[in-house]
Motif scaffolding. Structure first.
Motif, PDB file in Angstrom:
ATOM      1  N   VAL A 109     -34.753  60.071  10.337  1.00  0.00           N
ATOM      2  CA  VAL A 109     -34.677  60.478   8.938  1.00  0.00           C
ATOM      3  C   VAL A 109     -33.435  61.335   8.702  1.00  0.00           C
ATOM      4  CG1 VAL A 109     -35.877  61.798   7.155  1.00  0.00           C
ATOM      5  CG2 VAL A 109     -37.152  60.286   8.612  1.00  0.00           C
ATOM      6  N   SER A 110     -32.965  62.024   9.728  1.00  0.00           N
ATOM      7  CA  SER A 110     -31.759  62.835   9.575  1.00  0.00           C
ATOM      8  C   SER A 110     -30.517  61.984   9.387  1.00  0.00           C
ATOM      9  CB  SER A 110     -31.573  63.734  10.804  1.00  0.00           C
ATOM     10  OG  SER A 110     -32.626  64.657  10.868  1.00  0.00           O
ATOM     11  N   LYS A 169     -43.496  65.407  11.886  1.00  0.00           N
ATOM     12  CA  LYS A 169     -43.609  64.121  12.578  1.00  0.00           C
ATOM     13  C   LYS A 169     -43.045  64.235  13.978  1.00  0.00           C
ATOM     14  CE  LYS A 169     -45.160  62.079   8.887  1.00  0.00           C
ATOM     15  NZ  LYS A 169     -46.487  61.585   8.770  1.00  0.00           N
ATOM     16  N   SER A 170     -42.835  63.095  14.606  1.00  0.00           N
ATOM     17  CA  SER A 170     -42.333  63.068  15.974  1.00  0.00           C
ATOM     18  C   SER A 170     -40.831  63.314  16.016  1.00  0.00           C
ATOM     19  CB  SER A 170     -42.650  61.718  16.609  1.00  0.00           C
ATOM     20  OG  SER A 170     -41.905  60.707  15.958  1.00  0.00           O
ATOM     21  N   VAL A 171     -40.308  63.466  17.225  1.00  0.00           N
ATOM     22  CA  VAL A 171     -38.876  63.700  17.402  1.00  0.00           C
ATOM     23  C   VAL A 171     -38.078  62.506  16.885  1.00  0.00           C
ATOM     24  CG1 VAL A 171     -37.068  64.082  19.122  1.00  0.00           C
ATOM     25  CG2 VAL A 171     -39.258  65.228  19.350  1.00  0.00           C
ATOM     26  N   GLY A 172     -38.552  61.301  17.169  1.00  0.00           N
ATOM     27  CA  GLY A 172     -37.858  60.098  16.711  1.00  0.00           C
ATOM     28  C   GLY A 172     -37.783  60.015  15.203  1.00  0.00           C
ATOM     29  N   PRO A 211     -35.126  65.300   5.567  1.00  0.00           N
ATOM     30  CA  PRO A 211     -35.294  65.480   7.010  1.00  0.00           C
ATOM     31  C   PRO A 211     -35.954  66.789   7.391  1.00  0.00           C
ATOM     32  CG  PRO A 211     -33.106  64.659   6.555  1.00  0.00           C
ATOM     33  CD  PRO A 211     -33.739  64.982   5.243  1.00  0.00           C
ATOM     34  N   TRP A 212     -35.723  67.840   6.629  1.00  0.00           N
ATOM     35  CA  TRP A 212     -36.329  69.125   6.959  1.00  0.00           C
ATOM     36  C   TRP A 212     -37.843  69.058   6.824  1.00  0.00           C
ATOM     37  CZ3 TRP A 212     -33.531  72.727   9.222  1.00  0.00           C
ATOM     38  CH2 TRP A 212     -32.155  72.669   9.094  1.00  0.00           C
ATOM     39  N   TYR A 213     -38.311  68.357   5.821  1.00  0.00           N
ATOM     40  CA  TYR A 213     -39.750  68.250   5.593  1.00  0.00           C
ATOM     41  C   TYR A 213     -40.410  67.369   6.654  1.00  0.00           C
ATOM     42  CZ  TYR A 213     -44.154  67.151   3.351  1.00  0.00           C
ATOM     43  OH  TYR A 213     -45.475  66.986   3.102  1.00  0.00           O
TER      44      TYR A 213
END
Length: 135
Positions: free
Chosen positions: A113-114, A105-108, A98-100
Motif C-alpha cells: 500500500v505504501s 495489516k500485515s507487513v506485506g 498507508p499509515w492507516y
C-alpha cells in the motif's frame, strides 16, 4: 411425611432474550506490530520529493501550450495536463492510506500500500511528459 416442593412461579411477565445478550464480548484489539511505520514513512519520503517535481512540471506545462493556435490545436496536451492534475491530487490524498493500513495489516500489505502514492506520482509525471511531447 414430607410434602412435595412446589415450583416457584414468577409473577413478573417473561421477556424474550435479546439477540445482543447472547453475543460474546469482542476480544481486545490486537496491539500494533513493532516498526509498522517504516514502510509508510519510506513511501512518503520517496513520494513527496517526486510530487514536488510533478507539481513543478505541472505548473510549467502551460508554456507547452504557447504554440497552440486554431490551425495547430493542442488537445492532447490539455488532456494530459488535466490528467496529471487529477493523478497528482490522488497521489497527495493517498499518502494517508498507508499509515492507516500498515498499522493494522500485515507487513506485506504495509509495503504494498505504501507504493500507491509513489506509483500515482510517477504516473502523473509520465502522463505530463507524454502529453507535452517529451516522452
Amino acid at each position: 411425611m414430607s410434602t412435595p416442593a412446589r415450583p416457584q412461579v414468577s409473577t413478573q411477565p417473561s421477556t424474550p432474550p435479546s439477540p445482543y445478550a447472547t453475543a460474546s464480548l469482542p476480544a481486545e484489539p490486537a496491539k500494533p506490530r513493532g516498526k509498522w511505520w517504516i514502510a509508510p514513512l519510506t513511501g512518503a519520503l520517496v513520494a513527496l520529493p517526486l510530487q514536488l517535481v510533478a507539481a513543478f512540471l505541472l505548473l510549467m506545462s502551460p508554456m507547452a501550450l504557447d504554440s497552440c493556435t486554431a490551425a495547430n490545436p493542442c488537445g492532447r496536451t490539455e488532456a494530459a495536463i488535466g490528467a496529471t492534475a487529477v493523478l497528482l491530487l490522488l497521489a497527495l490524498l493517498s499518502l494517508g492510506v498507508p499509515w492507516y493500513l500498515a498499522k493494522r495489516k500485515s507487513v506485506g500489505a504495509g509495503i504494498g500500500v505504501s507504493l500507491i502514492p509513489l506509483s500515482l506520482t510517477l504516473a502523473s509525471i509520465g502522463t505530463l511528459l507524454l502529453g507535452i511531447g517529451l516522452g
